[in-house]
Design a protein around this motif. Structure first.
Motif, PDB file in Angstrom:
ATOM      1  N   LEU B 119       1.128  -1.223  -0.239  1.00 57.00           N
ATOM      2  CA  LEU B 119       0.460  -0.126   0.072  1.00 57.00           C
ATOM      3  C   LEU B 119       0.803   1.838   0.091  1.00 57.00           C
ATOM      4  N   VAL B 120       1.816   1.291   0.545  1.00 56.54           N
ATOM      5  CA  VAL B 120       2.414   2.270   1.035  1.00 56.54           C
ATOM      6  C   VAL B 120       3.689   2.401  -0.644  1.00 56.54           C
ATOM      7  N   LYS B 121       3.917   1.382  -1.007  1.00 51.81           N
ATOM      8  CA  LYS B 121       4.066   1.431  -2.704  1.00 51.81           C
ATOM      9  C   LYS B 121       3.677   1.912  -3.499  1.00 51.81           C
ATOM     10  N   ASP B 122       1.873   1.301  -3.614  1.00 47.59           N
ATOM     11  CA  ASP B 122       1.267   2.317  -4.345  1.00 47.59           C
ATOM     12  C   ASP B 122       1.039   3.643  -3.767  1.00 47.59           C
ATOM     13  N   LEU B 123       1.099   3.983  -2.939  1.00 43.87           N
ATOM     14  CA  LEU B 123       0.848   5.612  -2.850  1.00 43.87           C
ATOM     15  C   LEU B 123       1.933   6.501  -2.462  1.00 43.87           C
ATOM     16  N   TYR B 124       3.359   6.091  -2.182  1.00 40.46           N
ATOM     17  CA  TYR B 124       4.179   7.089  -2.242  1.00 40.46           C
ATOM     18  C   TYR B 124       6.142   7.277  -3.182  1.00 40.46           C
ATOM     19  N   THR B 125       5.706   8.031  -3.183  1.00 42.88           N
ATOM     20  CA  THR B 125       6.857   7.756  -4.315  1.00 42.88           C
ATOM     21  C   THR B 125       8.767   8.412  -4.274  1.00 42.88           C
ATOM     22  N   SER B 126       8.670   9.684  -2.173  1.00 48.00           N
ATOM     23  CA  SER B 126       9.248  10.196  -2.270  1.00 48.00           C
ATOM     24  C   SER B 126      10.085   9.958  -0.663  1.00 48.00           C
ATOM     25  N   TYR B 127      11.226  10.492  -0.739  1.00 49.22           N
ATOM     26  CA  TYR B 127      11.964  10.783   0.739  1.00 49.22           C
ATOM     27  C   TYR B 127      10.354  12.033   1.597  1.00 49.22           C
ATOM     28  N   LYS B 128       9.887  12.665   0.644  1.00 47.81           N
ATOM     29  CA  LYS B 128       9.897  13.302   1.536  1.00 47.81           C
ATOM     30  C   LYS B 128       8.434  13.090   1.924  1.00 47.81           C
ATOM     31  N   ASP B 129       7.507  11.785   1.769  1.00 47.63           N
ATOM     32  CA  ASP B 129       6.937  10.790   2.019  1.00 47.63           C
ATOM     33  C   ASP B 129       6.690  10.410   3.466  1.00 47.63           C
ATOM     34  N   SER B 162       1.124  -2.469  14.110  1.00 47.34           N
ATOM     35  CA  SER B 162       1.613  -0.854  13.219  1.00 47.34           C
ATOM     36  C   SER B 162       2.751  -1.049  12.422  1.00 47.34           C
ATOM     37  N   TYR B 163       3.465  -0.625  11.667  1.00 50.26           N
ATOM     38  CA  TYR B 163       4.167  -0.847  10.271  1.00 50.26           C
ATOM     39  C   TYR B 163       4.997   0.754  10.982  1.00 50.26           C
ATOM     40  N   SER B 164       5.980   0.782  10.714  1.00 45.94           N
ATOM     41  CA  SER B 164       6.744   2.436  10.239  1.00 45.94           C
ATOM     42  C   SER B 164       7.658   2.595   8.710  1.00 45.94           C
ATOM     43  N   PHE B 165       7.560   2.906   8.494  1.00 44.23           N
ATOM     44  CA  PHE B 165       8.349   3.336   6.672  1.00 44.23           C
ATOM     45  C   PHE B 165       8.977   4.517   7.115  1.00 44.23           C
ATOM     46  N   SER B 166      10.719   4.647   6.696  1.00 39.59           N
ATOM     47  CA  SER B 166      11.546   5.589   6.936  1.00 39.59           C
ATOM     48  C   SER B 166      12.394   5.377   5.846  1.00 39.59           C
ATOM     49  N   VAL B 167      13.297   6.207   5.237  1.00 41.76           N
ATOM     50  CA  VAL B 167      14.508   6.382   5.115  1.00 41.76           C
ATOM     51  C   VAL B 167      16.148   6.475   5.614  1.00 41.76           C
ATOM     52  N   ALA B 168      15.799   7.354   5.964  1.00 38.95           N
ATOM     53  CA  ALA B 168      16.328   7.155   7.728  1.00 38.95           C
ATOM     54  C   ALA B 168      16.583   6.247   8.503  1.00 38.95           C
ATOM     55  N   GLU B 169      17.484   5.748   8.828  1.00 36.62           N
ATOM     56  CA  GLU B 169      17.564   5.277  10.161  1.00 36.62           C
ATOM     57  C   GLU B 169      17.381   5.987  11.025  1.00 36.62           C
ATOM     58  N   LEU B 456       8.941  -1.344  -2.548  1.00 34.94           N
ATOM     59  CA  LEU B 456       9.349  -0.515  -2.138  1.00 34.94           C
ATOM     60  C   LEU B 456      10.691   0.149  -1.739  1.00 34.94           C
ATOM     61  N   ARG B 457      10.843   1.008  -3.173  1.00 30.80           N
ATOM     62  CA  ARG B 457      11.619   1.986  -3.136  1.00 30.80           C
ATOM     63  C   ARG B 457      11.000   3.560  -3.205  1.00 30.80           C
ATOM     64  N   VAL B 458      12.141   4.482  -2.837  1.00 32.09           N
ATOM     65  CA  VAL B 458      11.526   5.949  -3.178  1.00 32.09           C
ATOM     66  C   VAL B 458      13.091   6.442  -3.337  1.00 32.09           C
ATOM     67  N   LEU B 459      11.890   7.708  -4.247  1.00 32.59           N
ATOM     68  CA  LEU B 459      13.364   8.855  -4.419  1.00 32.59           C
ATOM     69  C   LEU B 459      13.679   8.931  -3.034  1.00 32.59           C
ATOM     70  N   ASP B 460      15.699   8.705  -2.730  1.00 29.16           N
ATOM     71  CA  ASP B 460      16.052  10.077  -1.883  1.00 29.16           C
ATOM     72  C   ASP B 460      16.010  11.399  -2.052  1.00 29.16           C
ATOM     73  N   VAL B 461      17.007  11.918  -1.244  1.00 31.38           N
ATOM     74  CA  VAL B 461      16.984  13.563  -1.243  1.00 31.38           C
ATOM     75  C   VAL B 461      17.945  13.806  -2.767  1.00 31.38           C
ATOM     76  N   ASN B 462      19.055  12.347  -2.777  1.00 28.59           N
ATOM     77  CA  ASN B 462      19.356  13.315  -3.836  1.00 28.59           C
ATOM     78  C   ASN B 462      18.904  12.531  -5.321  1.00 28.59           C
ATOM     79  N   GLY B 463      17.236  12.517  -5.238  1.00 26.58           N
ATOM     80  CA  GLY B 463      17.250  11.636  -6.412  1.00 26.58           C
ATOM     81  C   GLY B 463      16.912  10.196  -7.049  1.00 26.58           C
ATOM     82  N   LYS B 464      18.193   9.494  -5.948  1.00 32.19           N
ATOM     83  CA  LYS B 464      17.978   8.301  -6.208  1.00 32.19           C
ATOM     84  C   LYS B 464      17.480   7.242  -5.179  1.00 32.19           C
ATOM     85  N   LEU B 465      17.075   6.109  -6.039  1.00 32.30           N
ATOM     86  CA  LEU B 465      16.053   5.138  -5.562  1.00 32.30           C
ATOM     87  C   LEU B 465      16.457   4.603  -4.508  1.00 32.30           C
ATOM     88  N   THR B 466      15.821   4.614  -3.350  1.00 35.56           N
ATOM     89  CA  THR B 466      16.922   3.711  -2.071  1.00 35.56           C
ATOM     90  C   THR B 466      15.253   2.645  -1.583  1.00 35.56           C
TER      91      THR B 466
END
Lengths: 605, 605
Positions: B119-129, B162-169, B456-466
């Motif tokens: 579901l998160v993959k479906d809705l979100y695409t960026s680290y900003k989310d 519950s489930y948490s989703f983050s880019v940063a550790e 489930l990958r999103v664009l990071d602050v540098n525009g790269k998929l993470t």
């Protein structure tokens, strides 16, 4: 805390999902309320959960108000109770069945009559314990052949189901009436102009079962109403039959050559050309059309039946489906469709285009005891003494003047034709008009069926065991939510009634100035202090156009825009439904919003 | 409106149900909160629904307070996402599987990592989310081999997951800590003295996973604690191994005849009698006991392994089970038990009572590359340079002075023995003591496992998929309710904490006089006007004894008895927990009850 769009788990969609055809489905997905997980199975996003809880709470309040007590049953249930009532078989492919690790049979319950009955049997023993009404709001399962229209016909869905238990008939009637009134209050609070319609035909009395239909073009149900207030599902409408006529003196039937007349249209034309009647022209209503239907039983057996109807009428397969099982003495839900090539091949006695019941009572062709052995049912308009042109069971031949009851007979009478605008209401209250609707609730006098099958008996006032009388009352919670979306939207999005909106007010902050965002925050806090729930579009770097579009799509009925006007001390208060907007001084904005919300709740819209 | 016992759908039972062994199960059934519908599957009666809703609401409030957003997923889910993570297979018999009418595979979800991720993959695409935490309170299914103890181990149960989703550790760590704190608040509000314990052993760091255990004799989990504050599930405790010793100069191993010594006890006695050592007596800890274990894989394959442990230690099969799968490189959940006759018959190389790893490195008997080919694991205490008496793989023979690393080796080291009181804590914080507990919650740093498997990958602050980092946080809602009942009862019944009691006060009207019932009604109305919820025993013709018994069984913490004292202007205020009762003037009874309830909420008990 306001619902901040900067953090809300939401992604609105510009386009309708490919599989969504009805507005509620399109908008609930686009506005981020639900997402499809499998055919007929949906996930609920945060906004959806909020609206769903509010709908549930309204249903709960009205159930509690009539003294029904909330319980909660498992969705996963063992086979045995459903076997005792034959429903394990009767449901056919319509339920999900499974086995546990020990190979014991289970089902995902579509309704819970059996276990409610057993629970009452488990706890109660005396008439003094009754009457009792208990209910649950629960996830139910039905393996629909054709899940469709989003939440309107799903395979996993939420229902409120209640059951009443009484010894005295009048207690059962009272429970039924209480539920009926509660349902009407629920729909009123939801802003749904729902109509209760008779769901079961005459024999059992109009009050034995009623459906609550939300009139709507996309509805799967058709109902009728008359100027005099008669309302019924088409499946329950009864035809006003003509009086049976006198057979004596009617001319004998005669077979005529009618080449190439395998349709009603060509037949009427040929009759008019070659065998005109003196008093008036022949019409399609003078012909008896014998329609071949294939019935599939719950066990998967395919049977052929023939239904004789006036030639100016079409057969309504849904109406046939609702009673053919009982007519044929079948257990379980039968499905019907028009017979196909293969069905006809299996019955060479049927001459396509020229099928008829036979030329005289000595040589019947249609009927369980006739030469074909095919069960033969007729429309109620086919009464003794009526005279028909119909097939002579020989290619290019029809019989004229075939008299019902004199020349042919039938296995049963069936309500099977499409009810048409202008047909008379069975209660004499005037001509019927037909409408489509979505079934949101259904209430039943169940009688003793389940109590009998499962042995629910209590001691009566004389100390004798008596079987308990039951009622069953369903209301589709997720379907109701979809119906609210059908009833309350426009081309730009949803427009929630105040009773179920995910937030009372939606504050949109547009612009870049910090002051705008600070003011929006402070208005949100003030509104919450006044007891309102608030959605706050605090997204930075999102254009006003996108924010307005999202606000209209999401559908909170009161919108407050904090933007350019702020430098002049005003904000904009918008009514989502009417589209009206007014500039209000920022200092009185909170009062203005509270007034708008209060007025909306007061007017139930 | 008060909850009137004259109408409440309730039947208390005098006797414990035959299948109920633990107090919560016995009392929740006897007091009319739940009823069994199938093994491990329960129905909820009105009182049960009320308490359950209150528990859910506390969980919901604390989740909302940390900014987690509520969603709701289906229980019935398609196979595919669970295949992508191998869990469709890994769960073995532990999940319910089924097919729909089109023979598509579905499961009743035991947890929802996969669909949350999708579901998160479906809705979100960026680290900003991100970061994002979402949760649901939902009915879950697990086909337990041995459902037991009522709600404590069921097959249909309610969980908050519950489930948490983050880019940063650091965001993932923060989400984990927020959940940890929220869980502690939930348990505090429920009056449950729950302790968080490490659930995963050293390698991943103590904070990678914690369980929340309610210390309780009947718990299925065992945990340890040290005076210095170390706490861990026994499955996660790591042994403090001795230092590896020098092999040089150790005497050579020697095989001795040791007739009839197929137990550690007889072996130590024989060693002491026939081959005493000069410095001290032999002890069981000098022997190496080789225990044969049967492992059943998720696919149902049965394999034999041998574990070598000091002879003074017993093997803990649950500890073995928690890691043996990984040790053997198996997918899915393996189950273990002591090997049986048949297992030994299949491995004639194993001489019962005299099993050993072999006499020298050239002729190994145990180990994947040894003569038997049986995988051989040893306890961490078996380090290089330690010397052992162990089986010589010949009846009535043992080898003395067999040195680890010189004479034998092993396939792996495994934590497998029962942790004993007095064992040292791995962090040096003192001797461990062991306790039993019920697992009520479990929080995990999941890392990238699910995000990786499902893309489930999103664009990071540098525009790269993470790839997104996840956490997973479970809390057993129905199990928590049972734990509250375990924690809060006495021999006469339940004693609910104020936070979840089905009613704040229970008014018992005893006697026949109309005045008593009228006063009870009026007190109930007054208490409700003060915002309290009230249960009212207004049953006519029920003896005071029965009413008092029911009140104690049902467990509302504040009881107000309106009876004989009324003619003197007093009623009796009883504290269910302490048993203390005081006479209060009827005029001040409402204030007294409000004070008692307020005080209870304040003190969270």
């Amino acid at each position: 805390m306001p619902l901040r769009l900067s953090r809300l788990f939401l992604r609105t969609l510009r386009d309708n999902p490919a599989d969504a055809e009805v507005a509620s489905h399109q908008l609930l997905v686009r506005a981020g309320y639900i997402r499809r997980s499998a055919p007929g199975i949906y996930s609920w996003l945060p906004l959806g959960v909020k609206v769903l809880r509010r709908v549930e709470e309204i249903v709960r309040e009205e159930m509690d108000a009539i003294g029904a007590q909330e319980v909660h049953f498992p969705a996963l249930l063992p086979k045995e109770p459903y076997e005792a009532t034959n429903r394990w078989e009767d449901y056919g492919d319509n339920i999900f069945r499974l086995q546990d690790r020990k190979a014991a049979d289970y089902l995902l319950a579509p309704t819970h009559e059996e276990v409610f009955t057993l629970l009452v049997k488990d706890l109660y023993t005396s008439y003094k314990d009754l009457p009792l009404s208990i209910y649950q709001i629960q996830t139910k399962y039905r393996d629909e052949a054709r899940p469709r229209a989003g939440l309107l016909r799903g395979r996993e869905f939420i229902m409120k189901d209640s059951y009443s238990f009484s010894v005295a008939e009048e207690d059962q009637r009272a429970a039924y009436e209480a539920h009926r009134a509660a349902y009407l209050r629920v729909f009123e609070r939801l802003g749904l102009p729902v109509v209760p319609v008779d769901a079961v035909s005459g024999a059992m009395g109009g009050s034995a079962s009623e459906e609550f239909l939300f009139p709507c073009e996309i509805g799967e149900d058709t109902f009728v109403e008359s100027p005099g207030g008669y309302r019924a599902n088409v499946e329950a409408v009864t035809t006003v039959p003509p009086e049976a006529g006198d057979i004596d003196g009617l001319p004998a039937a005669a077979v005529h050559l009618t080449p190439g007349t395998d349709t009603i249209e060509t037949l009427v034309a040929a009759a008019q050309a070659d065998h005109p009647r003196p008093d008036r022209a022949w019409t399609a209503a003078d012909t008896l059309k014998n329609v071949v239907i294939a019935v599939t039983t719950a066990e998967g057996e395919r049977r052929v039946v023939v239904i004789g109807v006036p030639g100016d009428r079409d057969v309504d397969l849904k109406r046939v489906e609702s009673t053919i099982g009982a007519q044929l003495g079948l257990a379980g839900e039968a499905t019907v469709e028009a017979a196909g090539e293969e069905d006809l091949r299996q019955h060479p006695g049927l001459v396509r285009g020229y099928i008829g019941p036979g030329l005289d009572l000595e040589h019947p062709v249609l009927g369980q005891d006739a030469s074909t052995g095919i069960p033969y049912f007729v429309d109620p308009r086919v009464v003794t003494g009526t005279s028909w042109i119909t097939g002579a069971n020989e290619k290019d031949h029809h019989v004229f003047g075939l008299v019902a009851g004199r020349d042919f007979t039938w296995d049963g009478v069936i309500e099977s034709v499409v009810v048409e605008d202008g047909d008379p209401a069975p209660d004499g209250s005037g001509p019927l008009s037909t409408r489509r609707g979505i079934e949101l609730g259904h209430i039943f006098h169940l009688g003793e069926r389940y109590a009998e099958a499962l042995g629910l008996r209590v001691l009566d006032v004389n100390g004798k065991l008596t079987t308990v009388t039951m009622g069953s009352y369903g209301l589709g919670v997720t379907r109701v939510l979809a119906a609210v979306a059908e009833a309350h939207h426009d081309e730009r999005g949803l427009i929630w009634p105040g009773s179920v909106t995910p937030a009372d007010a939606h504050i949109v902050a547009t612009g870049k100035e910090a002051e705008i965002f600070e003011t929006a925050e402070s208005l949100a806090a003030d509104l919450e202090a006044r007891g309102l729930t608030v959605m706050l579009d605090d997204r930075p770097k999102v254009s006003p156009g996108v924010k307005f579009g999202d606000a209209e799509l999401v559908g909170v009925p009161t919108i407050l825009v904090v933007g350019r006007g702020l430098k002049d001390g005003v904000v904009e208060l918008k009514d989502r439904r009417s589209g009206e907007a007014e500039q209000v001084p920022v200092d009185s904005a909170v009062d203005a919003v509270v007034d708008a919300v209060t007025e909306r709740i007061r007017s139930l819209s």
